[in-house]
Design an enzyme around this catalytic site. Sequence first.
Site, PDB file in Angstrom:
ATOM      1  N   MET A 124       8.561  24.789   4.978  1.00 36.28           N
ATOM      2  CA  MET A 124       8.154  23.924   3.876  1.00 36.28           C
ATOM      3  C   MET A 124       9.355  23.181   3.279  1.00 36.28           C
ATOM      4  SD  MET A 124       6.275  24.960   0.310  1.00 36.28           S
ATOM      5  CE  MET A 124       4.813  25.626   1.071  1.00 36.28           C
TER       6      MET A 124
ATOM      7  N   LYS B 208       0.835  -1.205   0.000  1.00 35.44           N
ATOM      8  CA  LYS B 208       0.000   0.000   0.000  1.00 35.44           C
ATOM      9  C   LYS B 208       0.867   1.251   0.000  1.00 35.44           C
ATOM     10  CE  LYS B 208      -1.837  -1.115   3.953  1.00 35.44           C
ATOM     11  NZ  LYS B 208      -2.681  -1.457   5.127  1.00 35.44           N
TER      12      LYS B 208
ATOM     13  N   ARG C 131     -14.108  -1.621  10.521  1.00 36.09           N
ATOM     14  CA  ARG C 131     -13.522  -0.837   9.437  1.00 36.09           C
ATOM     15  C   ARG C 131     -13.980  -1.410   8.104  1.00 36.09           C
ATOM     16  NH1 ARG C 131      -7.052   0.120   8.944  1.00 36.09           N
ATOM     17  NH2 ARG C 131      -7.219  -1.931   7.995  1.00 36.09           N
TER      18      ARG C 131
ATOM     19  N   TYR D 277      10.350  30.819  11.686  1.00 37.62           N
ATOM     20  CA  TYR D 277       8.998  31.391  11.745  1.00 37.62           C
ATOM     21  C   TYR D 277       8.480  31.410  13.175  1.00 37.62           C
ATOM     22  CZ  TYR D 277       8.294  31.051   6.651  1.00 37.62           C
ATOM     23  OH  TYR D 277       8.367  31.201   5.299  1.00 37.62           O
TER      24      TYR D 277
HETATM   25  C1  LIG Z   1      -1.973  -2.422   5.931  1.00 33.05           C
HETATM   26  C2  LIG Z   1      -2.530  -3.766   6.199  1.00 33.05           C
HETATM   27  C3  LIG Z   1      -1.701  -4.817   6.600  1.00 33.05           C
HETATM   28  C4  LIG Z   1      -0.247  -4.624   6.960  1.00 33.05           C
HETATM   29  O1  LIG Z   1      -0.195  -3.964   8.194  1.00 33.05           O
HETATM   30  P1  LIG Z   1       1.192  -3.714   8.979  1.00 33.05           P
HETATM   31  O2  LIG Z   1       0.751  -3.243  10.308  1.00 33.05           O
HETATM   32  O3  LIG Z   1       1.924  -2.685   8.204  1.00 33.05           O
HETATM   33  O4  LIG Z   1       1.914  -5.014   9.004  1.00 33.05           O
HETATM   34  C5  LIG Z   1      -2.249  -6.081   6.706  1.00 33.05           C
HETATM   35  N1  LIG Z   1      -3.570  -6.296   6.454  1.00 33.05           N
HETATM   36  C6  LIG Z   1      -4.396  -5.304   6.089  1.00 33.05           C
HETATM   37  C7  LIG Z   1      -5.823  -5.604   5.851  1.00 33.05           C
HETATM   38  C8  LIG Z   1      -3.914  -4.005   5.962  1.00 33.05           C
HETATM   39  O5  LIG Z   1      -4.758  -3.016   5.629  1.00 33.05           O
END
Ligand SMILES: *Cc1c(COP(=O)(O)O)cnc(C)c1O
Length: 333
Positions: A271, A2, A101, A223
């Site tokens: 920045m 991801k 979720r 700043y």
């Molecule tokens: C992101 C994710 C993982 C990996 O999670 P980590 O904590 O980075 O190991 C595994 N399963 C799902 C469904 C995820 O969304």
Amino acid sequence: MKADGYGLGIGPVGGTLWHAGCRRFFVAYLEEGIALRRALPGPAEIYVLDGLMGGDTAGFLDAHGLVPVLNTPDDIARWGEHARRKGGRKAILSVDTGMLRLGLSAAEVAALGDDASPLDGIEIEYVMSHLASAENSSDPRNETQRRRFEEARGLLPAAKGSIANSAGTFLGVPFHYDLCRPGAALFGVSRSTGALTPMKQVVGLKGKILQVRVVDSESAVGYGATCRVPAGARLATVAAGYADGYLRALSNRGHGYAGGVRVPVVGRISMDLITFDISDVPEGAIGPGSDIDLLCAEHTVDDLAEEAGTIGYEILTALGSRYRRIYTGGPAA
Ligand SMILES: *Cc1c(COP(=O)(O)O)cnc(C)c1O
């Protein structure tokens, strides 16, 4: 994989893992799956966690050989219809076991138990779920989720199981089932994954010093003038900032390493610029053009995350696009 392989580059990271023997990858979005498919040097299964994303994406998933994670009855209906038209398709079935979720609710799982016809044409390779509190190994919710997972699996006893992210993997063998899904731990994130021993740091980050000044009279840096420094203080201004993912929360809190000496951030992060107090670094050891280590073995992703009041995941995925990235030690190196 991801978020561009946790911010480190989906192509090089995916390729390295493939050469290490990984043949099953997870991404969040369809577009990430397409990018990973292009980058991998050989065959692999790529699963899309966000499923059909509430839209008509079945054709795109298919065209790139991506397997969806089905999270809702609507996902199942769409993928089922597609699968029956195409003569069968694989999927992962995601069940919620207490995180609220993604995934089917207990009632939706029970409904499938009564009438499994929506799954006709779909080969459920894995039933999966996700743990909410795995980094705390003594949290009883881990076992509660595992028990609910077992119940949901009863519906599809032939399918394999997967529940563990990095932290879940460290909970031990009862959580491993047929497939673990570690992300952050692969990249050295340890503190928020409940790692039993620190994982090896795989990422370093350096920032270049643009200017060094010796302060002539006590005055304030940056700043908002949030930090006063005494006369004689030596300051180095480095070319990186919050636009590069060096979070603004690190203002007056972050640290780097210069010439082997721990040096504090002084004043606000801009920045594109960070100012460090390098008074403790031997004079002449560093100057304009030298690097300051922003992430290194002595100051890890976890350390920087703690200073910013966040987790290593956010530090990695925030890493900006302006850095020059150098990959070493991989199959191509
Ligand atoms: C992101 C994710 C993982 C990996 O999670 P980590 O904590 O980075 O190991 C595994 N399963 C799902 C469904 C995820 O969304």
